[in-house]
Motif scaffolding. Structure first.
Motif, short mmCIF file in Angstrom:
data_model
loop_
_atom_site.label_atom_id
_atom_site.label_comp_id
_atom_site.label_asym_id
_atom_site.label_seq_id
_atom_site.Cartn_x
_atom_site.Cartn_y
_atom_site.Cartn_z
N LYS A 1 -10.19 -1.55 16.55
CA LYS A 1 -9.73 -2.61 15.66
C LYS A 1 -9.96 -2.19 14.20
O LYS A 1 -10.95 -1.55 13.90
N HIS B 1 -10.52 -3.70 10.43
CA HIS B 1 -10.85 -4.94 9.75
C HIS B 1 -10.39 -4.88 8.30
O HIS B 1 -10.46 -3.84 7.67
N ALA C 1 -12.86 -1.64 7.16
CA ALA C 1 -13.65 -0.92 8.16
C ALA C 1 -12.84 -0.72 9.43
O ALA C 1 -11.84 -1.39 9.64
N GLU D 1 -19.84 0.12 20.78
CA GLU D 1 -18.98 -0.03 19.60
C GLU D 1 -19.77 0.23 18.31
O GLU D 1 -20.94 -0.13 18.22
N PHE D 2 -19.09 0.83 17.35
CA PHE D 2 -19.71 1.01 16.03
C PHE D 2 -18.66 0.84 14.97
O PHE D 2 -17.45 0.84 15.25
N ILE D 3 -19.11 0.68 13.72
CA ILE D 3 -18.21 0.35 12.62
C ILE D 3 -18.23 1.47 11.58
O ILE D 3 -19.29 1.93 11.20
N GLU E 1 -13.40 -0.38 13.63
CA GLU E 1 -14.33 -0.51 14.74
C GLU E 1 -13.92 0.49 15.81
O GLU E 1 -12.75 0.58 16.17
N CYS E 2 -14.90 1.25 16.32
CA CYS E 2 -14.59 2.27 17.32
C CYS E 2 -15.50 2.09 18.53
O CYS E 2 -16.60 1.56 18.42
N GLU F 1 -17.14 2.15 7.72
CA GLU F 1 -16.65 1.51 6.50
C GLU F 1 -15.62 2.43 5.86
O GLU F 1 -15.90 3.62 5.67
#
Ligand SMILES: Cc1cc2nc3c(=O)[nH]c(=O)nc-3n(C[C@H](O)[C@H](O)[C@H](O)COP(=O)(O)OP(=O)(O)OC[C@H]3O[C@@H](n4cnc5c(N)ncnc54)[C@H](O)[C@@H]3O)c2cc1C
Ligand SMILES: Cc1cc2nc3c(=O)[nH]c(=O)nc-3n(C[C@H](O)[C@H](O)[C@H](O)COP(=O)(O)OP(=O)(O)OC[C@H]3O[C@@H](n4cnc5c(N)ncnc54)[C@H](O)[C@@H]3O)c2cc1C
Ligand code: SF4
Ligand code: SF4
Ligand code: FES
Lengths: 275, 480
Positions: B354, B356, B365, B391-393, B367-368, B395
């Motif tokens: 996703k 953001h 950002a 999941e991690f984000i 999301e992976c 930026e």
């Protein structure tokens, strides 16, 4: 090189050009557009084919000065050339033979609307056109629109011509009076198309809009022009520019149109190519 | 006692710190001495495994022998017998899985640097030719072999497939018109591959060569829209056609947030930079916003090019986000190494889910999910599977999607009766690229899906042979 055969100032900052482009002129249909590059350092920018004359091999473009490239076009004269003109691009509008139609155009939107009105008229459709502008000096192509409409309603922001108000006010009034239309066309700034679609959706009138997404190639290669229609991603240059206005995500379109606003201003500071 | 093999030559290149800030070519080319020394490593194998590794079977040992003798111009002629775009292929072929992979020297040490030598020879010949032209103020000598009354062939697309088909047909005496929808020639060579890997001057030179054979090139013509191909064939204005329309339609990930500002297809990012020269904004009018932190999704040549352009346009942090591991990355080895030297980071086993955005509709950002490799799939690559809860984000300001391209439907949609596969690629029925419509051939990425320059060229050339055979069989050939 594509020669400008005629050029005329229609209103302050709005120009009509007849451009020699025989291949485009022979194939153009209502709803098609071209990509133009003025000179070798220029952007590729889209313009609706506002009319075509296959015999003379010319197409009509109506260009409003907005930023650097359109101002450069404004400065050209008949006899000058445009470096690149490619088209006809996009999917021609599907012209359903309907009984009655209301055309709603804001500002320069009348230029893309005109070929559609002509095409519907050729199928015997009865046409009411609502034309809106900021003031009376900014109306263009009035004779042409009147020639293909059964009735034309003018509105201005300042009341200097026709009724004072917005095109949506005039449209709402017609529909409130009980006028029935099988089809609407709304072309103009994104906010105006969005507002018009709200009205036509309420009254249940199917509405064609023509989206002016930012484009790079205009042939389906970059995806810059993607818009969301009915929850699906569509490339405006290939599947549009006409879409069912009730399904378009206008908020996304408006945000995307604004992405390069600052750069476009900065870009005007380089005068290397203007001549 | 084993023979000590001479080491493979190293191609001189711009230091990474310097080239991060310019669009000049990264690799600088060999000197004549280096070239001769490198070519002399060749063992002149009887079995010629290197040749069979090259999709157009360049006469490798023969041209290398000429390089050893210092006969560089003759070496160019030898290469051109099989490959009409050597300066380009020497630069962009994935040699490590083609000619050089099969080189016997590679079994014990390092293979002959065939690609670098091909580039050296072509550059040497080109510079000589340009110097001569400047000196004598001669225009390129027209070598047109066109025959009056020969069949006229329409070639759609001026990428490597179209150019090589046109050149080959012209050499056989046919009249050829190329139609190109963009305002400039070269296809991906021009709009996709950046200047620092393939300078425009080289594309111009190769295109001029094709023109010098008598080929006409019409830009700004979209076949299917500006011209109706079936109409042209029916009216007998053209007796045959070749479709080299490429695979220019960018795929997206179809995840939420792809409509945000700051999300580009690699095609948009690269064509703004290359074709429209946004890197010279505001001298050129087309803008390109790069942002401070950039992620490129994908790990092919396209992804590497986008990442390295982003570095050069001033991004501070650029990373490649890829859902498999380094081993599976499809890009040329050299490009991966160059990207790494230039500071591109690799986030492997990461899959975007996703994007953001902020209230202005701008990327904030991505999301992976973290992946791990599972069982091999149909393509025999181990299939990445999601690690639950991982999941991690990231930026970010900019996301560039480089996950592949499909065929552009503009023309194929308007050719009723043209057989396509489920992905929209044109189906061909023989090795020459005959399509389901008589008189129309096709080749390159439009048939194979996104592949390589040399395979597209090979397909264009084979189609020209097929076209020639067809007209010969009907007694309508050019008579050469
Ligand atoms: C299919 C299509 C048909 C069009 N037909 C016409 C037409 O017939 N006549 C006409 O005058 N204009 C038309 N436009 C809009 C026209 O292309 C833009 O006005 C033009 O690209 C602006 O270029 P510029 O360099 O002068 O301005 P820029 O300096 O590039 O931009 C000036 C302002 O316009 C905005 N802008 C940039 N590109 C577009 C765009 N494609 N659409 C909307 N806003 C944009 C910028 O964000 C900026 O705020 C059409 C657009 C599309 C997509
Ligand atoms: C960024 C990038 C980097 C790459 N790097 C490498 C590399 O390092 N090494 C390598 O071997 N390969 C590389 N490739 C792949 C390689 O470039 C392609 O496989 C090759 O260019 C395909 O050639 P083609 O002639 O089939 O198509 P293209 O090069 O795509 O050319 C097709 C042409 O046809 C035109 N066209 C399409 N439709 C029409 C129409 N209807 N009318 C008129 N014209 C039309 C297009 O505008 C285009 O110019 C890369 C690709 C990209 C995108
Ligand atoms: S064309 Fe490519 S594969 Fe063939 S020899 Fe040259 S570099 Fe190797
Ligand atoms: S395989 Fe290697 S060593 Fe043998 S001929 Fe080819 S290039 Fe020379
Ligand atoms: S403008 Fe590039 S895909 Fe539509």
């Amino acid at each position: 090189m594509f020669a400008i055969m005629e050029k005329e100032l229609l209103a302050p900052g709005i120009h009509r050009l007849e451009v020699l482009a025989p291949l485009v002129a022979s194939k153009a249909k209502a709803g098609n557009f071209v990509m133009v590059r003025v000179h070798s350092g220029g952007e590729r920018i889209p313009f609706t084919i506002a009319g075509n004359n296959p015999k003379a091999g010319t197409i009509m473009l109506v260009v409003q000065e907005a930023g650097k490239s359109t101002k450069a076009i404004g400065a050209l004269q008949a006899g000058d050339t445009l470096l690149d003109v490619v088209g006809p691009l996009g999917t021609p509008t599907h012209i359903e033979p309907v009984k009655s139609l209301v055309g709603v155009c804001g500002g320069i939107g009348v230029a893309p609307t005109l070929p559609l009105l002509k095409a519907f008229r050729a199928k015997g459709t009865e046409i009411v056109t609502i034309m809106g502008a900021r003031n009376k000096d900014l109306f263009i192509l009035r004779d042409e629109v009147e020639a293909v409409s059964d009735e034309v309603i003018y509105v201005t922001d300042d009341g200097s011509f026709g009724a004072q108000g917005l095109v949506t006010d005039a449209l709402t009034q017609l529909l409130e009076e009980g006028r029935k239309f099988d089809q609407a066309i709304a072309i103009g700034p994104a906010r105006m198309m969005q507002a018009t679609c709200k009205v036509t959706e309420y009254y249940g009138v199917p509405t064609i809009v023509s989206l002016n997404a930012i484009m790079v190639d205009g042939t389906g290669m970059c995806g810059a022009c993607r818009v969301t229609v009915g929850g699906e991603t569509k490339f405006t240059c290939v599947e549009g520019p006409d879409f069912d206005g009730h399904k378009v995500d206008f908020e996304e379109l408006i945000l995307r149109q604004a992405f390069y606003r600052e750069e476009e201003r900065g870009g005007e500071n380089c005068q290397c190519h203007s001549s | 006692m084993s023979l000590k093999l001479a080491a493979r030559v190293e191609m001189p290149k711009q230091p990474a710190e310097e080239r991060r800030r310019n669009f000049e070519e990264v690799t600088l080319g060999l000197t004549p001495d280096q070239a001769r020394a490198e070519a002399s490593r060749c063992l002149k194998c009887k079995a010629r495994p290197c040749v069979s590794g090259c999709p157009v079977e360049v006469l490798i040992p023969e041209f290398l022998a000429l390089v050893v003798q210092g006969e560089f111009e003759q070496a160019q002629g030898k290469i051109q017998e099989r490959n009409s775009l050597p300066a380009i292929c020497g630069r962009v072929c994935p040699q490590e899985i083609q000619c050089e992979q099969r080189c016997v020297l590679g079994r014990r040490g390092e293979p002959v640097a065939i690609g670098m030598l091909e580039r050296f020879v072509a550059d040497y010949a080109r510079e000589g030719e340009l110097a001569r032209r400047q000196h004598c103020e001669l225009k390129m000598v027209p070598q047109s072999l066109l025959k009056e009354g020969a069949p006229r062939i329409a070639v759609v697309g001026s990428g490597p497939a179209g150019l090589s088909c046109a050149a080959e047909l012209a050499k056989r005496g046919y009249q050829v018109d190329i139609f190109e929808s963009l305002h400039d020639t070269g296809g991906v060579l021009r709009y996709g591959i950046p200047e620092f890997r393939l300078p425009e001057a080289i594309i111009d030179y190769e295109v001029d060569y094709v023109k010098s054979l008598g080929v006409n090139i019409f830009t700004n013509v979209v076949v299917g829209l500006s011209l109706d191909l079936l109409e042209l064939l029916e009216s007998e204005e053209y007796q045959g056609a070749f479709l080299g329309t490429g695979a220019g339609l960018p795929y997206f990930l179809n995840i939420p947030g792809e409509g945000l500002n700051g999300v580009y297809s690699a095609n948009e990012f690269l064509s703004r930079a290359n074709l429209m020269k946004a890197y010279r904004f505001p001298h050129y009018d087309t803008p390109l916003k790069v942002g401070r932190r950039v992620a490129v999704v994908g790990a092919g040549n396209v992804a590497m090019d986008a990442a390295r352009v982003a570095v050069r346009l001033g991004a501070e942090e650029v990373s490649i986000v890829y859902r498999r591991t380094r081993e599976e990355m499809p890009a040329r080895l050299e490009e991966i190494e160059h990207a790494e030297e230039e500071g591109v980071q690799f986030r492997l086993l990461a899959n975007p889910i996703k994007i953001h955005g902020d209230e202005k509709g701008h990327v904030q950002a991505m999301e992976c999910a973290t992946m791990k490799l599972g069982e091999p799939d149909a393509s025999n690559r181990r299939r990445p599977v999601v690690v639950p809860g991982s999941e991690f984000i990231l930026e970010l300001d900019t996301v560039i999607i480089a996950v592949g391209q499909g065929p552009n439907p503009l023309l194929t949609r308007r050719l009723p009766g043209l057989a396509l596969n489920e992905k929209g690629n044109i189906v061909v029925f023989d090795e020459y690229g005959a399509t389901s419509i008589q008189g129309i051939w096709a080749g390159g990425d439009a048939v194979s899906g996104a592949a390589t320059v040399i395979s597209a060229m090979g397909a264009g050339k084979r189609a020209a042979e097929g076209i020639d055979l067809w007209f010969k069989s009907r007694g309508q050939d050019s008579g050469i």
